[in-house]
Design a protein around this motif. Structure first.
Motif, PDB file in Angstrom:
ATOM      1  N   ALA A  31       0.840  -1.201   0.000  1.00 46.95           N
ATOM      2  CA  ALA A  31       0.000   0.000   0.000  1.00 46.95           C
ATOM      3  C   ALA A  31       0.870   1.244   0.000  1.00 46.95           C
ATOM      4  O   ALA A  31       2.033   1.213   0.422  1.00 46.95           O
ATOM      5  N   ARG A  32       0.299   2.335  -0.490  1.00 46.16           N
ATOM      6  CA  ARG A  32       1.025   3.614  -0.517  1.00 46.16           C
ATOM      7  C   ARG A  32       0.308   4.625   0.369  1.00 46.16           C
ATOM      8  O   ARG A  32      -0.915   4.753   0.329  1.00 46.16           O
ATOM      9  N   ILE A  33       1.085   5.346   1.144  1.00 52.17           N
ATOM     10  CA  ILE A  33       0.519   6.369   2.024  1.00 52.17           C
ATOM     11  C   ILE A  33       0.044   7.544   1.172  1.00 52.17           C
ATOM     12  O   ILE A  33       0.808   8.130   0.404  1.00 52.17           O
ATOM     13  N   CYS A  34      -1.230   7.895   1.317  1.00 48.05           N
ATOM     14  CA  CYS A  34      -1.789   8.989   0.530  1.00 48.05           C
ATOM     15  C   CYS A  34      -2.191  10.181   1.395  1.00 48.05           C
ATOM     16  O   CYS A  34      -2.582  11.231   0.861  1.00 48.05           O
ATOM     17  N   ALA A  35      -2.102  10.047   2.705  1.00 48.83           N
ATOM     18  CA  ALA A  35      -2.413  11.175   3.597  1.00 48.83           C
ATOM     19  C   ALA A  35      -1.884  10.861   4.991  1.00 48.83           C
ATOM     20  O   ALA A  35      -1.738   9.691   5.371  1.00 48.83           O
ATOM     21  N   GLN A  36      -1.583  11.920   5.724  1.00 48.72           N
ATOM     22  CA  GLN A  36      -1.142  11.768   7.109  1.00 48.72           C
ATOM     23  C   GLN A  36      -1.783  12.860   7.952  1.00 48.72           C
ATOM     24  O   GLN A  36      -1.789  14.031   7.578  1.00 48.72           O
ATOM     25  N   LYS A  37      -2.335  12.468   9.082  1.00 47.80           N
ATOM     26  CA  LYS A  37      -2.910  13.425  10.014  1.00 47.80           C
ATOM     27  C   LYS A  37      -2.539  12.979  11.420  1.00 47.80           C
ATOM     28  O   LYS A  37      -3.069  11.988  11.925  1.00 47.80           O
ATOM     29  N   GLY A  38      -1.601  13.693  12.015  1.00 46.28           N
ATOM     30  CA  GLY A  38      -1.119  13.301  13.329  1.00 46.28           C
ATOM     31  C   GLY A  38      -0.420  11.958  13.260  1.00 46.28           C
ATOM     32  O   GLY A  38       0.468  11.730  12.443  1.00 46.28           O
ATOM     33  N   SER A  39      -0.867  11.041  14.094  1.00 46.57           N
ATOM     34  CA  SER A  39      -0.266   9.702  14.128  1.00 46.57           C
ATOM     35  C   SER A  39      -1.000   8.717  13.232  1.00 46.57           C
ATOM     36  O   SER A  39      -0.678   7.527  13.221  1.00 46.57           O
ATOM     37  N   GLN A  40      -1.952   9.202  12.471  1.00 45.02           N
ATOM     38  CA  GLN A  40      -2.765   8.322  11.630  1.00 45.02           C
ATOM     39  C   GLN A  40      -2.434   8.517  10.154  1.00 45.02           C
ATOM     40  O   GLN A  40      -2.309   9.639   9.667  1.00 45.02           O
ATOM     41  N   MET A  61       7.238   7.958   8.774  1.00 44.11           N
ATOM     42  CA  MET A  61       6.788   7.804   7.391  1.00 44.11           C
ATOM     43  C   MET A  61       6.145   9.101   6.912  1.00 44.11           C
ATOM     44  O   MET A  61       5.828   9.982   7.703  1.00 44.11           O
ATOM     45  N   THR A  62       5.945   9.184   5.600  1.00 48.69           N
ATOM     46  CA  THR A  62       5.356  10.389   5.035  1.00 48.69           C
ATOM     47  C   THR A  62       4.547  10.028   3.793  1.00 48.69           C
ATOM     48  O   THR A  62       4.580   8.888   3.322  1.00 48.69           O
ATOM     49  N   VAL A  63       3.812  10.998   3.286  1.00 49.76           N
ATOM     50  CA  VAL A  63       3.003  10.780   2.088  1.00 49.76           C
ATOM     51  C   VAL A  63       3.905  10.365   0.919  1.00 49.76           C
ATOM     52  O   VAL A  63       4.943  10.966   0.675  1.00 49.76           O
ATOM     53  N   GLY A  64       3.485   9.325   0.217  1.00 43.90           N
ATOM     54  CA  GLY A  64       4.270   8.813  -0.902  1.00 43.90           C
ATOM     55  C   GLY A  64       5.002   7.533  -0.582  1.00 43.90           C
ATOM     56  O   GLY A  64       5.419   6.810  -1.491  1.00 43.90           O
ATOM     57  N   ASP A  65       5.177   7.238   0.718  1.00 43.69           N
ATOM     58  CA  ASP A  65       5.882   6.024   1.115  1.00 43.69           C
ATOM     59  C   ASP A  65       5.094   4.779   0.736  1.00 43.69           C
ATOM     60  O   ASP A  65       3.858   4.784   0.711  1.00 43.69           O
ATOM     61  N   TRP A  66       5.822   3.690   0.484  1.00 36.84           N
ATOM     62  CA  TRP A  66       5.233   2.377   0.255  1.00 36.84           C
ATOM     63  C   TRP A  66       5.467   1.509   1.488  1.00 36.84           C
ATOM     64  O   TRP A  66       6.577   1.510   2.049  1.00 36.84           O
TER      65      TRP A  66
END
Length: 325
Positions: A31-40, A61-66
């Motif tokens: 899966a790819r991270i498409c958003a981050q809000k706090g610890s979620q 981790m950050t947006v764009g990571d796999w």
């Protein structure tokens, strides 16, 4: 909203495939991270969208990571990124460095963006906008091309879809792009035009709810996070302050408090250049960063520039205090 995507649509490439084990291929999910809000984190996969709560054992981790998860969406591991802008975004293939060809043309700023992009290990393409409003576009483009003989530089009108065809090689399906540019450089106009150049039956769509990742009509993925939009502040970091703190300190010695350093009587900076105490090119770079507006004969500063000046003055005071001790 369709929440299922193929891995290719999400930007999957051979570089990541090579990091997978047999267990990953047979039993786990990607899966790819498409958003981050706090610890979620919000992630997108071939099986839809899901959320992941970070804990003390979860890496940064950050947006764009796999990431690799099990079938219950429990975190297993983070794949090594191909590129990363610290605390902003990762796995960007190409960064469009946007700069206008009007009075806001800023060669020093382009150089800083190039450094940031190279440090992140992403590819850089300089896109010079507002070509239709410039009488010296060729001369300014030549200045940019001198920065690196291998640098790709394109001159465009961001409002004209035909003008943007030169960017097509970087907008192929599965490729992730991002934009860096100061306010007023034409980023929004360029994005809007690219999003409107859809072939029949194709439309842009968000990956997840936040819109930080968007699939463009070409199939490329636009990564547009708040932290990436604010990266222009980074050119005013401690290294820039260290480079120009001496020049900023000299400004206080100018005869006039609103001195533009353009030949006014009593200009301390021009005096230092004449006395060979300051390098002409360093002063030229400093003047570009100040972004003086010659049309209204008043110095105008963006919020990032104001932050730079405040930080620089604090740095100067700290140095004087340290020397006094």
């Amino acid at each position: 909203m369709d929440s299922t995507f193929t891995l290719l649509e999400l930007g999957w490439q051979a570089y990541f495939q090579q990091q997978l084990s047999l267990d990953d291929l047979e039993s786990n999910r990607i899966a790819r991270i498409c958003a981050q809000k706090g610890s979620q984190y919000e992630l997108a996969s071939e099986f839809g969208l899901f959320t992941l709560e970070s804990n003390s054992e979860t890496p940064t981790m950050t947006v764009g990571d796999w990431v690799v998860t099990d079938t219950e969406h429990h975190f297993l591991r983070l794949l090594e990124p191909s590129s990363i802008f610290e605390n902003s975004a990762s796995n960007i293939d190409t960064v469009f460095l946007i700069c206008a060809l009007n009075q806001d043309f800023n060669l020093a700023l382009i150089k800083r963006y190039l450094e940031m992009t190279h440090d992140a290990q992403a590819n850089a393409v300089v896109v010079l906008t507002k070509a239709d409003l410039s009488d010296d576009a060729a001369e300014k483009r030549a200045l940019v091309e001198k920065l690196d003989p291998l640098l790709i530089v394109e001159t465009v009108n961001a409002l004209d879809a035909n003008s943007l065809r030169c960017l097509s090689p970087f907008l192929k399906k599965g490729k992730t792009i991002a934009l860096l540019g100061a306010v007023g450089s034409g980023k929004s106009a360029l994005i809007n035009t690219l999003m409107q150049t859809a072939e029949e039956g194709t439309t842009p769509k968000n990956i997840g709810e936040s819109g930080a990742l968007k699939i463009m009509p070409s199939g490329a993925i636009l990564l547009d996070t708040k932290s990436m939009r604010e990266r222009q502040i980074a050119q005013f970091d401690s290294s820039a302050i260290a480079n120009f703190a001496d020049i900023i300190a000299l400004e206080k010695d100018c005869r006039f408090s609103d001195c533009h350093h353009q030949g006014e009587p009593g200009c301390a900076i021009k005096g230092a250049v004449k006395a060979n105490r300051l390098d002409t090119q360093r002063v030229a770079d400093f003047m570009l960063l100040r972004n003086e507006d010659s049309d209204n004969d008043q110095v105008t500063r963006s919020k990032p520039q104001e932050k730079f000046y405040r930080s620089a003055q604090s740095d100067i005071r700290a140095r004087k205090h340290s020397s006094a001790e």
